[in-house]
Design a protein around this motif. Structure first.
Motif, mmCIF file in Angstrom:
data_model
loop_
_atom_site.group_PDB
_atom_site.id
_atom_site.type_symbol
_atom_site.label_atom_id
_atom_site.label_comp_id
_atom_site.label_asym_id
_atom_site.label_seq_id
_atom_site.Cartn_x
_atom_site.Cartn_y
_atom_site.Cartn_z
ATOM 1 N N GLU A 152 1.180 -1.366 0.177
ATOM 2 C CA GLU A 152 0.377 -0.334 0.266
ATOM 3 C C GLU A 152 0.993 1.505 0.245
ATOM 4 O O GLU A 152 0.478 2.540 0.466
ATOM 5 N N GLU A 195 -0.975 12.523 -4.267
ATOM 6 C CA GLU A 195 -2.020 12.243 -3.168
ATOM 7 C C GLU A 195 -1.464 12.318 -1.932
ATOM 8 O O GLU A 195 -2.491 12.247 -0.921
ATOM 9 N N ASP A 231 -1.640 4.542 -4.821
ATOM 10 C CA ASP A 231 -2.365 3.635 -6.011
ATOM 11 C C ASP A 231 -1.386 2.440 -6.704
ATOM 12 O O ASP A 231 -1.419 1.420 -7.647
ATOM 13 N N LYS A 245 -3.656 7.520 -0.022
ATOM 14 C CA LYS A 245 -4.467 6.056 -0.195
ATOM 15 C C LYS A 245 -3.757 6.055 -2.089
ATOM 16 O O LYS A 245 -3.895 7.113 -3.097
#
Ligand code: T3D
Length: 261
Positions: free
Chosen positions: A202, A245, A259, A257
């Motif tokens: 993540e 982000e 990606d 979060k």
């Protein structure tokens, strides 16, 4: 591709490669190393994968090269060729994957098995695991990258001690020495690996890849070269969606979060 001596499993963004000859303590053969190289290529090509875990089946991580493997120890030339042909590509692929590679050292890592664990970015071991420079026990010199990784991780004195005395280094001491990231109680080991793998999956994958490149170059560079490399790599990181982000999440006081792009 189907494999006989390893397993390649995917779970979400996590790839798990398991050395799978438990009755031989996952001793490495020419065939196994070929499969491992192919599996690492598969992992590298799959853009959905964001972390790779390397572990062993059964009670060992790997006992090093299989001492009964035909065509390797029959002549000095064969021993040398096996290193160039079978080991060097695997060690390079492990170090050059553009996602984090986590060695989950479930048991003894001996000889070239220890080298493979050290070629990974992070190593987490069960407390009962150990690291053994087994080479001198059978009259071989260390190989598969061990003389590269060991002194860089633990310094020359400890590298020489491990190599010349060929005594097993228990995982908790390996962590104390900085040979590995962490040693955890055996009962907590599987969950600790899963949690760390998920956390890495993540993370901002491209920033981690750039960080790996900078750290890998560090010991061969002077300060000016390293500052220039950092600036070059930061320009790449600053252009990623994950950086945008990360900044947005910071300013909005919310968890980021990422990606992976
Ligand atoms: O070109 C090149 O140069 C090739 C590259 C070479 C690099 C290398 O890795 S050289 C170093 C090779 N590895 C070793 O010398 C380590 C040999 N193994 C051990 O010293 C011990 O097995 C361990 C310390 C790792 C573990 O000991 P222990 O007591 O927990 O297990 P064990 O009873 O010794 O082993 C269990 C079985 O696995 C046993 O077979 P058995 O008796 O049940 O039929 C043992 O023979 C087998 N085994 C263990 N290591 C290897 C192996 N069989 C083949 N090759 C092995 N490396």
């Amino acid at each position: 591709m189907t494999y006989q001596q390893i397993l390649l499993q995917r779970s979400g963004a996590v790839a798990r490669v398991t050395l799978n000859r438990p009755d031989r303590l996952n001793a490495l053969t020419r065939d196994l190393l070929g499969e491992l190289a192919a599996a690492l290529d598969e992992v590298a090509a799959d853009r959905a994968l964001r972390v790779c875990v390397l572990t062993g089946a059964g009670r060992a991580f790997s006992a090093g090269h299989d001492l009964t493997d035909p065509g390797v120890f029959e002549s000095p030339a064969m021993a040398r060729a096996a290193l160039d042909r079978d080991y060097a590509p695997v060690v390079r692929k492990l170090t050059q994957l553009e996602i984090p590679v986590l060695a989950a050292v479930n048991g003894v890592a001996a000889g070239a098995g220890c080298s493979l664990a050290l070629a990974c970015d992070l190593a987490v071991a069960a407390n009962s695991a150990s690291f053994l420079q087994a080479f001198a026990r059978i009259g071989l010199a260390p190989d598969a990258g061990s003389t590269y990784f060991l002194p860089r991780r633990i310094g020359q004195a400890r590298a020489l001690g491990m190599t010349l005395l060929a005594e097993p280094l228990p995982a908790p001491r390996a962590a104390e020495w900085g040979l590995i990231w962490q040693a955890v109680p055996d009962a907590e080991f599987p969950a600790a690996i899963d949690a760390l793998a998920q956390r890495l999956a993540e993370a901002p994958t491209r920033a981690l890849a750039l960080a790996k490149r900078a750290l890998a170059a560090s010991s061969a560079n002077n300060l000016d070269q390293q500052l220039a490399l950092e600036a070059e790599l930061q320009a790449l990181a600053a252009g990623t969606a994950d950086f945008r982000e990360g900044m947005a999440a910071f300013l909005a006081k919310r968890p980021a979060k990422f990606d992976g792009h």
